[in-house]
Design an enzyme around this catalytic site. Structure first.
Site, PDB file in Angstrom:
ATOM      1  CE  LYS A 192      -2.799   2.581   3.335  1.00 43.00           C
ATOM      2  NZ  LYS A 192      -1.589   3.546   3.546  1.00 43.00           N
ATOM      3  CG  ASN A 193       2.620   2.547   3.551  1.00 42.14           C
ATOM      4  OD1 ASN A 193       1.460   3.013   3.371  1.00 42.14           O
ATOM      5  ND2 ASN A 193       3.207   2.028   4.691  1.00 42.14           N
ATOM      6  NE  ARG A 223       0.552  12.809   6.449  1.00 43.56           N
ATOM      7  CZ  ARG A 223       0.172  13.733   6.941  1.00 43.56           C
ATOM      8  NH1 ARG A 223      -0.905  14.114   7.042  1.00 43.56           N
ATOM      9  NH2 ARG A 223       1.304  14.774   6.850  1.00 43.56           N
ATOM     10  CG  ASP A 232      -4.537   5.436   9.440  1.00 46.28           C
ATOM     11  OD1 ASP A 232      -5.885   5.270   9.220  1.00 46.28           O
ATOM     12  OD2 ASP A 232      -3.718   4.477   9.209  1.00 46.28           O
ATOM     13  CG  ASP A 277       2.468   1.582   9.509  1.00 49.90           C
ATOM     14  OD1 ASP A 277       1.927   2.268  10.159  1.00 49.90           O
ATOM     15  OD2 ASP A 277       2.682   1.775   8.280  1.00 49.90           O
TER      16      ASP A 277
END
Length: 430
Positions: free
Chosen positions: A28-29, A99, A123, A317
Site C-alpha cells: 500500500k505504501n 494521507r 489515519d 506501523d
C-alpha cells in the site's frame, strides 16, 4: 451513529494453530506513491502486484479528477493513462480520505507549475504536518499560500537545491524527489527516508528516465531532466512488509506454522531479528516459484523491549502487532514510540481483551498473560485494526471487531487469507 459501529464487522474465534501458505501482495505504501508519479508524463503505465484495497480505489478517483484514467484489467494489475490534460486542483472530498493524497503535490507542481491541494486526511494518530514538504519546495523556488483549507503553490520551473531534513520524513522525501525530477540543475536531499517503498519509487522514476543516484542511502541526488524525457513504463510493486508482519504475528500468537510468500526478508531485517528474539523460528522457503519465509511459533513467546525508529529501524506501523504479541508473551516488555506519540489509542481495545498494558508518554509496558479473552473491540486505524484480528486469534471465545472499513484500506482480503490457513474468522453485516 458512529460509522465504525454501524458497518460490517469481523468475528474472530481463537481456534488453535494456523498453518499453510499465505501470499503477500504489493505494498500500500508504495503503490499509492507510484500511482501519483504517473502525473509526471503522458501515456499508459502498467502496475502489477497491486493490492486490492480501498485506498487504491480512492487514489484512482483522485487521479481521475486530475487527468489520469485508471483501469483494472486483471487481479493485481492497474493501467493508468495520463491523458496530458492535467487539472492541478485536488478537491477536499477526495484528498481528505487518505494521507497519501499529499503525494500529488510534487508531481503536479513540477509538471504544471502550479497546484491547489486540500490539506490531506488519513489515519488519526497524532499531528503529521507537511512543513518539511513546503520548506523543501520553497528552497527549490516554489511560492506557497494557505487559504480556506487549501494549499496553493506556484513556480514556473523549480530549481535544484541542497536540502537537509531534520527528520527522515517518508512523505517529504517522496514529494521533493518527484518534484526534483524536472527541476533545473541538481537537487540533493540529505537525511532522507530509506524505506523500501522509497527505493521502489526511485526505481520507478529511473525506469521512466529520471536521473537519480544514491538510491537506498540517506542522500539522494537528482539531476533534473526536461519534461519530454520521461516515458510511461511497466512496474512490479514491492511486497507489503506490514501485511507480511501481520501474518507472522498471526502465526506467532496462535502457536502456528506458516509459509509467508512473496515477501522480501531483507526489507524487514530488524523486525525479523526481534521476532527471533521472541522465539519465532524462521527460515527461507520457496514454493511454486515464490520465495518467502517459513515461520514456526514456540509454545510461548518471550517478552522483549522494542523501540520504533526510522527505517531500517522498527517501523511504527509494526508496533500494534508487536504489543499484541507481547500481550501473550512470557514476561514483561516495554515498547517505546519515538515517531508518533499519539499512536497508543488501540491499547484500550487490547485491555478489553484482557491484555495487561499500561502507557505513559512514549512508552507502553506489557505484562504478558497466557491467553486473552474475546470481547467487542474497535479498529481505530488500519494497523490497529489488523492487530485486533491478531489479538482475536490469541483469545478464548469470540472477538467482534467493528470499524473494519479501516482494515479494508490497507489489507487485501485479510479474512480470506487467514481463513485459508485455518483461522476462524468471518465478515458479518453490521
Amino acid at each position: 451513529m458512529n460509522p465504525d459501529l454501524a458497518g460490517e464487522k469481523f468475528v474472530v474465534r481463537g481456534s488453535g494453530p494456523i498453518s499453510g501458505s499465505v501470499y503477500v501482495p504489493g505494498a500500500k505504501n508504495s503503490v499509492l506513491k507510484l500511482m501519483a508519479a504517473t502525473l509526471l508524463t503522458d501515456g499508459t503505465f502498467e502496475l502489477t502486484n497491486v493490492p486490492d484495497i480501498v485506498d487504491v480505489t480512492i487514489m484512482g478517483e483522485l487521479l481521475a479528477e486530475l487527468g489520469v484514467e485508471m483501469l483494472r484489467p486483471a487481479t493485481g494489475k492497474l493501467l493508468l493513462t495520463d491523458t496530458g490534460d492535467i487539472n492541478p486542483v485536488a478537491p477536499y472530498e477526495l484528498v481528505e480520505k487518505i494521507r497519501a493524497s499529499i503525494n500529488v503535490l510534487g508531481p503536479l507542481l513540477t509538471r504544471c507549475g502550479e497546484v491547489r491541494l486540500s490539506l490531506p486526511g488519513g489515519d488519526d494518530f497524532g499531528a503529521r504536518p507537511i512543513d518539511m514538504h513546503v520548506s523543501g519546495l520553497e528552497a527549490m523556488g516554489a511560492e506557497f499560500k494557505f487559504s480556506h483549507g487549501y494549499l496553493e503553490a506556484r513556480c514556473e520551473r523549480l530549481r535544484g537545491a541542497d536540502i537537509t531534513f531534520d527528520f527522515p520524513s517518508v512523505g517529504a522525501t517522496e514529494n521533493l524527489m518527484t518534484a526534483a525530477v524536472f527541476a533545473k540543475g541538481r537537487t540533493t536531499i540529505d537525511n532522507c527516508a530509506r524505506e523500501p517503498e522509497i527505493t521502489d519509487l526511485c526505481n520507478f522514476l529511473v525506469a521512466m528516465g529520471a536521473n537519480i543516484s544514491g538510491i537506498g542511502t540517506s542522500t539522494l541526488v537528482i539531476e533534473g531532466v526536461e519534461r519530454d524525457e520521461l516515458n510511461p513504463i511497466s512496474h512490479h510493486t514491492v511486497p507489503d512488509r506490514i501485511q507480511a508482519a501481520t501474518y507472522l504475528a498471526a502465526a506467532a500468537v496462535s502457536n502456528g506454522e506458516l509459509d509467508v510468500l512473496g515477501i522480501q526478508p531483507d526489507d524487514m531485517t530488524m523486525l525479523l531479528e526481534r521476532f527471533a528474539d521472541m522465539g519465532l523460528h524462521m527460515s527461507s522457503v520457496e514454493i511454486a516459484g515464490r520465495t518467502g519465509l517459513h515461520v514456526a511459533a514456540p509454545d510461548r513467546l518471550r517478552s522483549i523491549d522494542v523501540a520504533t525508529l526510522p527505517y531500517p529501524g522498527i517501523a511504527t506501523d509494526y508496533k500494534p502487532l508487536i504489543i499484541t504479541m507481547l500481550s501473550v508473551a512470557d514476561g514483561v516488555g516495554i515498547v517505546t514510540e519515538n515517531l508518533y506519540p499519539g499512536r497508543f489509542r488501540y491499547v484500550e481495545e487490547l485491555q478489553r481483551l484482557g491484555a495487561d498494558v499500561s502507557t505513559t508518554g512514549h512508552h507502553a509496558v506489557i505484562r504478558g498473560v497466557p491467553r486473552l479473552s474475546g470481547a467487542e473491540v474497535r479498529a481505530h486505524d488500519i494497523r490497529a485494526g489488523a492487530a485486533m484480528v491478531v489479538a482475536g486469534l490469541a483469545a478464548e471465545g469470540e472477538t467482534i471487531i467493528s470499524g473494519v472499513h479501516h482494515i479494508d484500506r490497507g489489507y487485501d482480503d485479510l479474512v480470506g487469507r487467514l481463513s485459508a490457513v485455518g483461522a476462524s474468522i468471518e465478515r458479518t453485516p453490521g
